[in-house]
Motif scaffolding. Structure first.
Motif, PDB file in Angstrom:
ATOM      1  N   GLU A   1       2.800   9.185  -6.489  1.00 36.87           N
ATOM      2  CA  GLU A   1       3.363  10.524  -6.346  1.00 36.87           C
ATOM      3  C   GLU A   1       4.653  10.721  -7.133  1.00 36.87           C
ATOM      4  O   GLU A   1       4.893  11.793  -7.676  1.00 36.87           O
ATOM      5  CB  GLU A   1       3.631  10.784  -4.866  1.00 36.87           C
ATOM      6  CG  GLU A   1       4.090  12.182  -4.553  1.00 36.87           C
ATOM      7  CD  GLU A   1       4.259  12.412  -3.055  1.00 36.87           C
ATOM      8  OE1 GLU A   1       5.130  13.220  -2.695  1.00 36.87           O
ATOM      9  OE2 GLU A   1       3.537  11.775  -2.262  1.00 36.87           O
TER      10      GLU A   1
ATOM     11  N   ARG B   1       6.475  10.750   5.888  1.00 39.20           N
ATOM     12  CA  ARG B   1       5.127  10.184   5.848  1.00 39.20           C
ATOM     13  C   ARG B   1       4.681   9.643   7.206  1.00 39.20           C
ATOM     14  O   ARG B   1       3.605   9.084   7.317  1.00 39.20           O
ATOM     15  CB  ARG B   1       5.054   9.078   4.799  1.00 39.20           C
ATOM     16  CG  ARG B   1       5.339   9.584   3.402  1.00 39.20           C
ATOM     17  CD  ARG B   1       5.475   8.446   2.398  1.00 39.20           C
ATOM     18  NE  ARG B   1       5.919   8.957   1.129  1.00 39.20           N
ATOM     19  CZ  ARG B   1       5.116   9.417   0.183  1.00 39.20           C
ATOM     20  NH1 ARG B   1       3.811   9.402   0.354  1.00 39.20           N
ATOM     21  NH2 ARG B   1       5.607   9.884  -0.940  1.00 39.20           N
TER      22      ARG B   1
ATOM     23  N   GLU C   1       1.296   4.225  -2.912  1.00 41.02           N
ATOM     24  CA  GLU C   1       1.169   5.650  -2.583  1.00 41.02           C
ATOM     25  C   GLU C   1       2.377   6.431  -3.115  1.00 41.02           C
ATOM     26  O   GLU C   1       2.227   7.500  -3.722  1.00 41.02           O
ATOM     27  CB  GLU C   1       1.069   5.789  -1.065  1.00 41.02           C
ATOM     28  CG  GLU C   1       0.984   7.177  -0.529  1.00 41.02           C
ATOM     29  CD  GLU C   1       0.965   7.182   1.000  1.00 41.02           C
ATOM     30  OE1 GLU C   1       1.710   7.995   1.591  1.00 41.02           O
ATOM     31  OE2 GLU C   1       0.234   6.371   1.605  1.00 41.02           O
TER      32      GLU C   1
ATOM     33  N   GLU D   1       0.833  -1.205   0.000  1.00 41.89           N
ATOM     34  CA  GLU D   1       0.000   0.000   0.000  1.00 41.89           C
ATOM     35  C   GLU D   1       0.872   1.261   0.000  1.00 41.89           C
ATOM     36  O   GLU D   1       0.609   2.211  -0.748  1.00 41.89           O
ATOM     37  CB  GLU D   1      -0.913  -0.016   1.226  1.00 41.89           C
ATOM     38  CG  GLU D   1      -1.907   1.114   1.277  1.00 41.89           C
ATOM     39  CD  GLU D   1      -2.815   0.973   2.493  1.00 41.89           C
ATOM     40  OE1 GLU D   1      -2.871   1.929   3.290  1.00 41.89           O
ATOM     41  OE2 GLU D   1      -3.468  -0.084   2.640  1.00 41.89           O
ATOM     42  N   LEU D   2       1.924   1.284   0.815  1.00 42.86           N
ATOM     43  CA  LEU D   2       2.818   2.433   0.844  1.00 42.86           C
ATOM     44  C   LEU D   2       3.581   2.571  -0.468  1.00 42.86           C
ATOM     45  O   LEU D   2       3.766   3.691  -0.964  1.00 42.86           O
ATOM     46  CB  LEU D   2       3.782   2.338   2.029  1.00 42.86           C
ATOM     47  CG  LEU D   2       4.739   3.514   2.213  1.00 42.86           C
ATOM     48  CD1 LEU D   2       4.007   4.857   2.279  1.00 42.86           C
ATOM     49  CD2 LEU D   2       5.605   3.299   3.463  1.00 42.86           C
TER      50      LEU D   2
END
Length: 112
Positions: free
Chosen positions: A21, A97, A17, A13-14
Protein backbone atom coordinates in the motif's frame (compact mmCIF):
# COMPACT_ATOMS: atom_id res chain seq x y z
CA UNK A 1 27.29 -10.15 14.64
CA UNK A 2 23.93 -11.89 14.40
CA UNK A 3 20.78 -9.94 13.63
CA UNK A 4 19.29 -8.61 16.86
CA UNK A 5 15.78 -8.37 15.42
CA UNK A 6 13.53 -10.97 13.80
CA UNK A 7 9.87 -11.05 12.84
CA UNK A 8 7.11 -13.61 13.24
CA UNK A 9 5.25 -14.82 10.13
CA UNK A 10 2.29 -12.61 11.17
CA UNK A 11 4.58 -9.55 11.31
CA UNK A 12 6.09 -10.35 7.91
CA UNK A 13 2.59 -10.67 6.47
CA UNK A 14 1.55 -7.27 7.88
CA UNK A 15 4.76 -5.68 6.60
CA UNK A 16 4.01 -7.03 3.10
CA UNK A 17 0.47 -5.62 3.31
CA UNK A 18 1.77 -2.19 4.34
CA UNK A 19 4.54 -2.17 1.70
CA UNK A 20 2.00 -3.06 -1.02
CA UNK A 21 0.00 0.00 0.00
CA UNK A 22 2.74 2.50 0.92
CA UNK A 23 6.00 1.33 -0.66
CA UNK A 24 9.26 0.68 1.23
CA UNK A 25 9.14 1.14 5.00
CA UNK A 26 11.44 1.23 7.99
CA UNK A 27 10.92 0.61 11.68
CA UNK A 28 12.03 2.66 14.65
CA UNK A 29 11.84 1.72 18.32
CA UNK A 30 12.58 4.81 20.37
CA UNK A 31 11.50 3.68 23.83
CA UNK A 32 9.73 7.00 24.33
CA UNK A 33 6.60 7.49 26.38
CA UNK A 34 4.23 7.39 23.41
CA UNK A 35 5.25 4.15 21.74
CA UNK A 36 6.25 1.89 24.65
CA UNK A 37 6.71 -1.62 23.32
CA UNK A 38 5.29 -0.81 19.89
CA UNK A 39 7.79 -0.37 17.09
CA UNK A 40 6.74 2.41 14.75
CA UNK A 41 6.51 1.72 11.01
CA UNK A 42 7.14 4.66 8.67
CA UNK A 43 7.51 5.23 4.92
CA UNK A 44 11.23 4.84 4.31
CA UNK A 45 11.45 8.11 2.37
CA UNK A 46 9.54 10.03 5.05
CA UNK A 47 11.66 9.33 8.14
CA UNK A 48 15.05 10.80 8.94
CA UNK A 49 17.21 8.36 10.90
CA UNK A 50 19.04 10.10 13.74
CA UNK A 51 22.83 10.20 14.00
CA UNK A 52 22.67 8.14 17.20
CA UNK A 53 20.07 5.61 16.04
CA UNK A 54 21.35 2.02 15.83
CA UNK A 55 20.50 -0.33 12.97
CA UNK A 56 19.62 -3.69 14.57
CA UNK A 57 18.94 -5.53 11.33
CA UNK A 58 16.14 -6.00 8.83
CA UNK A 59 12.73 -7.62 9.07
CA UNK A 60 11.60 -8.54 5.61
CA UNK A 61 13.33 -5.87 3.56
CA UNK A 62 12.64 -3.18 6.16
CA UNK A 63 15.53 -1.76 8.20
CA UNK A 64 14.89 -1.71 11.96
CA UNK A 65 16.43 1.08 14.04
CA UNK A 66 16.44 1.73 17.76
CA UNK A 67 17.32 4.89 19.66
CA UNK A 68 20.83 4.90 21.15
CA UNK A 69 19.71 5.14 24.78
CA UNK A 70 17.21 2.32 24.27
CA UNK A 71 19.94 0.25 22.59
CA UNK A 72 22.15 0.66 25.66
CA UNK A 73 19.37 -0.68 27.86
CA UNK A 74 18.53 -3.55 25.49
CA UNK A 75 21.93 -4.37 23.95
CA UNK A 76 21.88 -7.92 25.37
CA UNK A 77 18.35 -8.52 24.12
CA UNK A 78 17.13 -9.96 20.84
CA UNK A 79 13.90 -8.37 19.64
CA UNK A 80 11.08 -10.35 18.03
CA UNK A 81 8.52 -8.26 16.18
CA UNK A 82 5.04 -9.75 16.36
CA UNK A 83 1.46 -8.69 15.63
CA UNK A 84 -1.39 -8.46 18.15
CA UNK A 85 -4.95 -7.12 17.98
CA UNK A 86 -5.20 -3.39 18.58
CA UNK A 87 -4.36 -0.03 17.08
CA UNK A 88 -0.91 1.01 15.98
CA UNK A 89 0.83 4.20 17.02
CA UNK A 90 -0.75 7.43 15.82
CA UNK A 91 1.88 8.01 13.12
CA UNK A 92 2.71 4.36 12.44
CA UNK A 93 1.52 2.73 9.22
CA UNK A 94 -0.05 -0.17 11.13
CA UNK A 95 -2.62 2.25 12.61
CA UNK A 96 -6.22 1.72 11.51
CA UNK A 97 -5.83 -1.97 10.68
CA UNK A 98 -7.16 -3.39 13.97
CA UNK A 99 -3.80 -5.10 14.45
CA UNK A 100 -0.48 -3.64 15.48
CA UNK A 101 3.18 -4.48 15.77
CA UNK A 102 4.51 -5.45 19.21
CA UNK A 103 8.08 -5.97 20.37
CA UNK A 104 8.81 -9.14 22.32
CA UNK A 105 12.28 -9.98 23.54
CA UNK A 106 14.67 -12.69 24.61
CA UNK A 107 17.98 -12.35 26.40
CA UNK A 108 20.87 -13.19 24.09
CA UNK A 109 24.30 -14.55 24.94
CA UNK A 110 26.76 -11.95 26.22
CA UNK A 111 30.13 -12.21 24.50
CA UNK A 112 33.14 -10.75 26.18
Amino acid sequence: MHAKVTATPAALELIAEIVAEHGPVLFHQSGGCCDGSSPMCYPRAGFIVGDRDVLLGHIGDAPFYIGASQFEAWKHTDLIIDVVPGRGGMFSLDNGREKRFLTRSTICAVQG
